[in-house]
Scaffold this motif. Structure first.
Motif, PDB file in Angstrom:
ATOM      1  N   THR A   1      -4.192   9.611  -7.781  1.00  6.79           N
ATOM      2  CA  THR A   1      -4.760   9.499  -6.216  1.00  6.79           C
ATOM      3  C   THR A   1      -5.205   8.434  -5.814  1.00  6.79           C
ATOM      4  O   THR A   1      -6.312   7.969  -6.764  1.00  6.79           O
ATOM      5  N   ILE A   2      -4.805   7.703  -4.974  1.00 10.26           N
ATOM      6  CA  ILE A   2      -5.306   6.484  -4.461  1.00 10.26           C
ATOM      7  C   ILE A   2      -6.541   6.964  -3.706  1.00 10.26           C
ATOM      8  O   ILE A   2      -6.238   7.462  -2.632  1.00 10.26           O
TER       9      ILE A   2
ATOM     10  N   ALA B   1       2.111   5.972  -7.486  1.00  9.87           N
ATOM     11  CA  ALA B   1       0.884   6.797  -8.124  1.00  9.87           C
ATOM     12  C   ALA B   1       0.968   8.220  -8.088  1.00  9.87           C
ATOM     13  O   ALA B   1       0.776   9.051  -8.984  1.00  9.87           O
ATOM     14  N   GLU B   2       1.464   8.748  -6.710  1.00  7.82           N
ATOM     15  CA  GLU B   2       1.889  10.134  -6.904  1.00  7.82           C
ATOM     16  C   GLU B   2       2.837  10.573  -8.006  1.00  7.82           C
ATOM     17  O   GLU B   2       2.988  11.792  -8.517  1.00  7.82           O
TER      18      GLU B   2
ATOM     19  N   LYS C   1       0.708  -1.240  -0.085  1.00  9.61           N
ATOM     20  CA  LYS C   1      -0.107  -0.066  -0.029  1.00  9.61           C
ATOM     21  C   LYS C   1       0.976   1.213  -0.039  1.00  9.61           C
ATOM     22  O   LYS C   1       0.538   2.102  -0.816  1.00  9.61           O
ATOM     23  N   GLU C   2       1.865   1.313   0.828  1.00  5.91           N
ATOM     24  CA  GLU C   2       2.785   2.144   0.887  1.00  5.91           C
ATOM     25  C   GLU C   2       3.443   2.822  -0.602  1.00  5.91           C
ATOM     26  O   GLU C   2       3.519   3.871  -0.922  1.00  5.91           O
TER      27      GLU C   2
ATOM     28  N   TRP D   1       4.223   0.100 -11.868  1.00  4.99           N
ATOM     29  CA  TRP D   1       3.658  -0.266 -10.385  1.00  4.99           C
ATOM     30  C   TRP D   1       4.020  -1.687 -10.094  1.00  4.99           C
ATOM     31  O   TRP D   1       4.702  -1.971  -9.312  1.00  4.99           O
TER      32      TRP D   1
ATOM     33  N   PHE E   1      -8.775   4.389  -7.808  1.00  2.64           N
ATOM     34  CA  PHE E   1      -7.831   5.506  -7.905  1.00  2.64           C
ATOM     35  C   PHE E   1      -8.598   6.645  -8.934  1.00  2.64           C
ATOM     36  O   PHE E   1      -9.177   6.139  -9.559  1.00  2.64           O
TER      37      PHE E   1
ATOM     38  N   GLN F   1      -7.381   0.906  -1.370  1.00  2.00           N
ATOM     39  CA  GLN F   1      -6.505  -0.357  -1.665  1.00  2.00           C
ATOM     40  C   GLN F   1      -6.825  -1.320  -0.575  1.00  2.00           C
ATOM     41  O   GLN F   1      -6.898  -1.034   0.478  1.00  2.00           O
TER      42      GLN F   1
ATOM     43  N   THR G   1       2.405   1.618  -3.209  1.00  2.00           N
ATOM     44  CA  THR G   1       1.504   1.848  -4.315  1.00  2.00           C
ATOM     45  C   THR G   1       1.184   3.490  -4.301  1.00  2.00           C
ATOM     46  O   THR G   1       1.323   4.108  -5.492  1.00  2.00           O
ATOM     47  N   LYS G   2       1.024   4.005  -3.141  1.00  2.00           N
ATOM     48  CA  LYS G   2       0.647   5.519  -2.949  1.00  2.00           C
ATOM     49  C   LYS G   2       1.840   6.315  -3.739  1.00  2.00           C
ATOM     50  O   LYS G   2       1.950   7.156  -4.272  1.00  2.00           O
TER      51      LYS G   2
END
Length: 122
Positions: free
Chosen positions: A55-56, A49-50, A42-43, A85, A70, A59, A45-46
Motif C-alpha cells: 500500500t502506497i 505495488a498492488e 505515481k499511477e 518497479w 509504503f 509518493q 507505482t500504485k
C-alpha cells in the motif's frame, strides 16, 4: 503518554511494516520535470505495488529522485518489488515520454542503487 499503534493482521501475527524508499535517476539527471511524467510515475507505482500487496502511503518527486512511503506484509519480497518497479517505470516513461531519453546517459533511467529505510509508525 500512551501510543496507540495500528497493526495489520495475518493468520498468526500482527505487524506494522512501513518503509521509505528513495530512488534517484541515474547521474541525478533532471528527468521528472513535468506533471505528466510525475503522474505517470505515481499511477504506475500504485498499480505495481498492488500486485505485490503493498500500500502506497505517499509518493513525492523532485527533479532527479522520488520518495515513496509504503506499508507491506511480512512475506513481501522487497527486492523483487523494487526491481520490478524500477524496470516497469523506466520502460513506461521512456516509451510514453521519448523526450526524456535526451536527458539520460546511455538510455539508463534509474541509478542501480536505492535507499530503503524502515520507519515504524512515525
Amino acid at each position: 503518554m500512551v501510543r496507540k499503534y495500528k497493526f495489520d493482521k495475518g493468520k498468526h501475527s500482527v505487524y506494522t511494516l512501513n518503509y521509505h524508499l528513495i530512488q534517484c535517476i541515474k547521474y541525478r539527471r533532471k528527468v521528472l520535470t513535468n506533471q505528466e511524467i510525475i503522474n505517470e510515475l505515481k499511477e504506475r507505482t500504485k498499480a505495481i505495488a498492488e500486485n505485490f500487496g503493498i500500500t502506497i502511503i505517499n509518493q513525492e518527486c523532485d527533479l532527479d529522485h522520488t520518495h515513496i512511503l509504503f506499508k507491506t506484509r511480512p512475506d513481501t519480497n522487497l527486492v523483487k518489488f523494487i526491481n520490478a518497479w524500477k524496470g516497469a517505470i523506466s520502460n513506461a516513461i521512456r516509451h510514453r515520454f521519448p523526450e526524456v531519453k535526451k536527458k539520460l546517459w546511455k538510455d539508463v533511467f534509474w541509478s542501480p542503487s536505492y535507499c530503503l529505510i524502515t520507519t515504524g509508525q512515525v
